[in-house]
Design a protein around this motif. Structure first.
Motif, mmCIF file in Angstrom:
data_model
loop_
_atom_site.group_PDB
_atom_site.id
_atom_site.type_symbol
_atom_site.label_atom_id
_atom_site.label_comp_id
_atom_site.label_asym_id
_atom_site.label_seq_id
_atom_site.Cartn_x
_atom_site.Cartn_y
_atom_site.Cartn_z
ATOM 1 N N THR A 216 0.782 -1.221 0.103
ATOM 2 C CA THR A 216 0.128 -0.106 0.112
ATOM 3 C C THR A 216 1.060 1.296 -0.021
ATOM 4 N N ASN B 211 -0.575 3.929 1.427
ATOM 5 C CA ASN B 211 -1.642 4.532 2.470
ATOM 6 C C ASN B 211 -0.387 5.594 3.714
ATOM 7 N N ASP C 253 -3.746 -2.027 -1.641
ATOM 8 C CA ASP C 253 -4.305 -1.067 -2.907
ATOM 9 C C ASP C 253 -4.734 -1.531 -3.860
ATOM 10 N N ASP D 253 -8.118 -2.850 -3.442
ATOM 11 C CA ASP D 253 -8.985 -1.791 -3.023
ATOM 12 C C ASP D 253 -9.854 -1.877 -1.658
ATOM 13 N N SER E 120 -6.917 3.939 4.409
ATOM 14 C CA SER E 120 -6.697 4.800 3.109
ATOM 15 C C SER E 120 -7.218 6.057 3.433
#
Length: 403
Positions: free
Chosen positions: A70, A72, A197, A200, A224
């Motif tokens: 990710t 994030n 990621d 989702d 996220s």
């Protein structure tokens, strides 16, 4: 005049040197800890706001992003066990009056429901039997029926040995209904494929003591931007001050301001555990877990035992093996501890007494451990009168390891 203390209160406890048994940990967690992680825990403490520790915090966040797959910004180790990361995720994202859709197919879906209720949420369910994954069609139907604010699922269900397939289908269906997605990755992070990621996923939490082979105490969490926006826009503060992400933002965000004293030694530990992940390579690590757990699975099946989960959703990091007829699972686990210093576990909840839970995680996922657990389990089961062929199990395990 001061009263003389009684003999009971004056006598100091006599406690010897700490000498825990040297176990081989092949249960559902904790797993064996890499010696490098133990060495990292013995290094000197610094303050939790020391500039050197701030650098360590940055490194841990970068390593967690790599492991979660990710980008994030909000990726941190929560001070506490995996349940603390779970409660931080649910207790911040679920507001009073929100509806959360949770699964019924394992023990930890039930824990999601409990935490959502404590956060003031209304819980609705998408049903699946224990030992089976969620069906995307059933999830879509439940989303349409209940229109939840949050959808939670367990990626790797520790109580059943089931790996949830079709994750992108689940997240796409949830986002079609404007629901945020929370994933329990306690028994998957660092051990089986997980792509936050790409799939989702809005929020994922984990524990360090499973596939990361790190002592519990600093637990991975990632959110996220959309999830964090919901957290920061709450009308009512979360019910936990300690796990309030809007306050933790000050410590783990750009300000690095005081919130609580972080478990410094545990942060050292997870940093080293994540360094090992990065050195091995995350995809190579996924492959190692699948290969070694596959050898374990080949051995128990050749011995005459059955896996709880079919091949299409078998969870390599946690192998649920059916207890053979006429065998007391607790007695087997006890005998393995007594005779072999080997830990495996019995079932939980609906599968209590029906399965053995055998981990193959992190530093425990080594060829010698796989051979050891198959050999020891076969020996104990045969002694207890089970219809097993221990020799065939060991042969199949060795053959699979060579391949």
């Amino acid at each position: 005049m001061a009263q003389e203390p009684s003999n009971d209160t004056a006598r100091a406890p006599s406690v010897g040197e700490l000498t825990p048994p040297d176990r081989t940990l092949m249960g559902p967690g904790p797993s064996d800890v890499n010696p490098r992680v133990l060495r990292a825990m013995s290094t000197p403490l610094v303050g939790h706001l020391d500039p050197s520790f701030v650098e360590i915090m940055d490194e841990v966040q970068d390593l967690l992003r790599y492991t979660f797959r990710t980008d994030n910004q909000w990726t941190i180790p929560v001070s506490g066990t995996g349940s603390a990361a779970m409660e931080a995720a649910i207790g911040n994202v679920v507001e009073p009056g929100d509806t959360m859709l949770v699964p019924t197919n394992g023990y930890f879906g039930g824990r999601m429901a409990s935490m959502a209720r404590r956060a003031g949420g209304e819980v609705v369910e998408v049903s699946a039997p224990w030992g089976e994954p969620l069906d995307p069609a059933d999830v879509s139907d439940a989303l349409a029926e209940h229109d939840p604010d949050v959808f939670g699922f367990v990626h790797a269900e520790t109580s059943t040995g089931v790996l949830q397939p079709d994750v992108p289908q689940l997240t796409a269906a949830a986002h079609d209904h404007d629901a945020l997605v929370i994933a329990d990755s306690v028994t998957s992070l660092g051990g089986v494929e997980l792509r936050v990621d790409e799939w989702d996923i809005d929020v994922a939490y984990s524990g360090p003591q499973k596939c990361l082979s790190c002592p519990p105490g600093a637990s991975p969490l990632t959110l996220s931007d959309e999830a964090m926006e919901k957290v920061l826009a709450r009308d009512e503060d979360p019910r936990s001050w300690y796990l309030d992400l809007s306050l933790l933002e000050g410590y783990w965000g750009d300000e690095r301001s005081y919130h609580h004293t972080a478990p410094i030694t545990n942060v050292y530990a997870i940093r080293e555990a994540l360094r090992l992940v990065a050195e091995e390579g995350i995809e190579a690590r996924w492959d190692r877990h699948e290969r070694l757990a596959g050898a374990l699975k080949a051995g128990v099946e050749a011995m005459g035992l059955e896996m709880n989960a079919p091949d299409e959703y078998w969870l390599p990091s946690l192998n649920a093996v059916r207890v053979p007829d006429g065998v007391d699972d607790g007695a087997v686990c006890g005998e393995l501890l007594d005779r072999y210093d080997l830990e495996i576990a019995s079932g939980l909840g609906d599968l209590d007494g029906e399965i053995f839970r055998i981990g193959c995680m992190g530093h425990s996922a080594r060829p010698e451990n796989v051979i050891y657990v198959v050999t020891a389990l076969g020996d104990v089961l045969e002694d207890m009168g089970a219809d097993v062929d221990p020799g065939a199990g060991v042969t199949a395990t060795r053959r699979a390891l060579k391949e």
